[in-house]
Design an enzyme around this catalytic site. Structure first.
Site, PDB file in Angstrom:
ATOM      1  N   ARG A   1     -10.276  22.720  -3.139  1.00  0.00           N
ATOM      2  CA  ARG A   1      -9.751  21.392  -2.802  1.00  0.00           C
ATOM      3  C   ARG A   1      -8.233  21.490  -2.754  1.00  0.00           C
ATOM      4  NH1 ARG A   1     -13.970  19.122  -0.929  1.00  0.00           N
ATOM      5  NH2 ARG A   1     -15.433  18.183  -2.350  1.00  0.00           N
TER       6      ARG A   1
ATOM      7  N   ARG B   1       8.335   2.734   6.115  1.00  0.00           N
ATOM      8  CA  ARG B   1       7.501   3.833   5.634  1.00  0.00           C
ATOM      9  C   ARG B   1       7.198   4.754   6.803  1.00  0.00           C
ATOM     10  NH1 ARG B   1       7.906   4.560   0.272  1.00  0.00           N
ATOM     11  NH2 ARG B   1       7.460   2.651  -0.883  1.00  0.00           N
TER      12      ARG B   1
ATOM     13  N   GLU C   1      16.189  -1.150  -5.897  1.00  0.00           N
ATOM     14  CA  GLU C   1      15.585  -1.656  -4.667  1.00  0.00           C
ATOM     15  C   GLU C   1      15.739  -3.156  -4.449  1.00  0.00           C
ATOM     16  OE1 GLU C   1      11.585  -0.189  -4.265  1.00  0.00           O
ATOM     17  OE2 GLU C   1      12.274   1.892  -4.216  1.00  0.00           O
TER      18      GLU C   1
ATOM     19  N   SER D   1      -4.907   7.192  -5.455  1.00  0.00           N
ATOM     20  CA  SER D   1      -5.811   7.741  -4.436  1.00  0.00           C
ATOM     21  C   SER D   1      -6.370   9.059  -4.947  1.00  0.00           C
ATOM     22  CB  SER D   1      -5.051   7.938  -3.128  1.00  0.00           C
ATOM     23  OG  SER D   1      -5.919   8.353  -2.107  1.00  0.00           O
ATOM     24  N   PRO D   2      -7.334   9.024  -5.890  1.00  0.00           N
ATOM     25  CA  PRO D   2      -7.772  10.244  -6.568  1.00  0.00           C
ATOM     26  C   PRO D   2      -8.436  11.294  -5.674  1.00  0.00           C
ATOM     27  CG  PRO D   2      -9.120   8.376  -7.223  1.00  0.00           C
ATOM     28  CD  PRO D   2      -7.993   7.830  -6.401  1.00  0.00           C
TER      29      PRO D   2
ATOM     30  N   GLU E   1      -1.671  11.109  -8.650  1.00  0.00           N
ATOM     31  CA  GLU E   1      -0.641  10.125  -8.956  1.00  0.00           C
ATOM     32  C   GLU E   1      -1.182   8.986  -9.827  1.00  0.00           C
ATOM     33  OE1 GLU E   1       2.602   7.241  -6.722  1.00  0.00           O
ATOM     34  OE2 GLU E   1       0.816   7.865  -5.643  1.00  0.00           O
TER      35      GLU E   1
ATOM     36  N   GLU F   1      20.636   6.882  -0.647  1.00  0.00           N
ATOM     37  CA  GLU F   1      21.187   7.118   0.682  1.00  0.00           C
ATOM     38  C   GLU F   1      20.151   6.971   1.797  1.00  0.00           C
ATOM     39  OE1 GLU F   1      23.196  10.921   2.630  1.00  0.00           O
ATOM     40  OE2 GLU F   1      24.285  10.160   0.878  1.00  0.00           O
TER      41      GLU F   1
END
Length: 183
Positions: A41, A68, A100, A117-118, A123, A142
């Site tokens: 994987r 994005r 932000e 999102s396993p 994460e 930047e």
């Protein structure tokens, strides 16, 4: 139970790595291959991140408009950011909120943590509610071009319903805050 028996970093990135893992399957009764075998994987190893629900004193939620590249569009979302190595998520949340949105939080309340999102990444997202906000000015990096957009709580949920807010981390953080009676 399957287990990861080895990993190899394929690509080391500035914020996360692409990793290949060898997974050995456990033998399963009734399976033709009794030893279970193994397979590979590839996934992203990520240091973790935070998402913040900034709540202004007048009851509005501070959303941002952020480009994005992965989807080639500016999207509505909550502010968020990646943990630095060894950094406490609450400190990351405070840093990213100022960077932000330009707001500093008097209080940061933990809402929970979840895997983003396993099937793709390890994460872990840490969600916070930020209150007692004072404006101190954005401190964008930047490569960031972010617009701040405060909306009512009802508008934020209407944006989820009609697809104008379709960022999963933001949707779940708002839902967690609502379920805990904080919105």
């Amino acid at each position: 139970m399957p287990e990861v028996v080895s990993t190899k970093v394929l690509v080391r990135g500035p914020k996360f790595d692409y990793v290949e893992a060898e997974v050995r399957r456990a033998g399963t009764p009734g399976r033709v291959a009794g030893d279970g075998g193994s397979h590979r994987r590839v996934f992203i190893r990520h240091p973790g991140a935070v998402v913040i629900v900034p709540l202004l004193g007048d009851g509005r939620v501070v959303l941002i408009r952020n480009f994005r590249a992965s989807v080639g569009a500016v999207i509505a979302e909550l502010c968020a950011g990646t943990l630095e190595p060894g950094e406490d998520p609450a400190l990351t949340a405070r840093r990213e909120l100022i960077e932000e949105t330009g707001y500093n939080a008097g209080t940061m309340t933990r809402l929970g943590s979840y895997l983003t999102s396993p099937g793709l990444s390890d994460e872990m997202m840490h969600a916070y509610l930020a209150t007692g906000l004072s404006h101190v000015g954005q401190r964008l990096e930047e490569d960031e071009d972010i617009e701040v957009e405060p909306v009512t709580i009802d508008e934020a949920f209407a944006m989820i319903d009609d697809g104008r807010l379709n960022d999963a981390k933001s949707m779940l953080a708002l839902l967690l805050a609502r379920r805990k009676g904080l919105l």
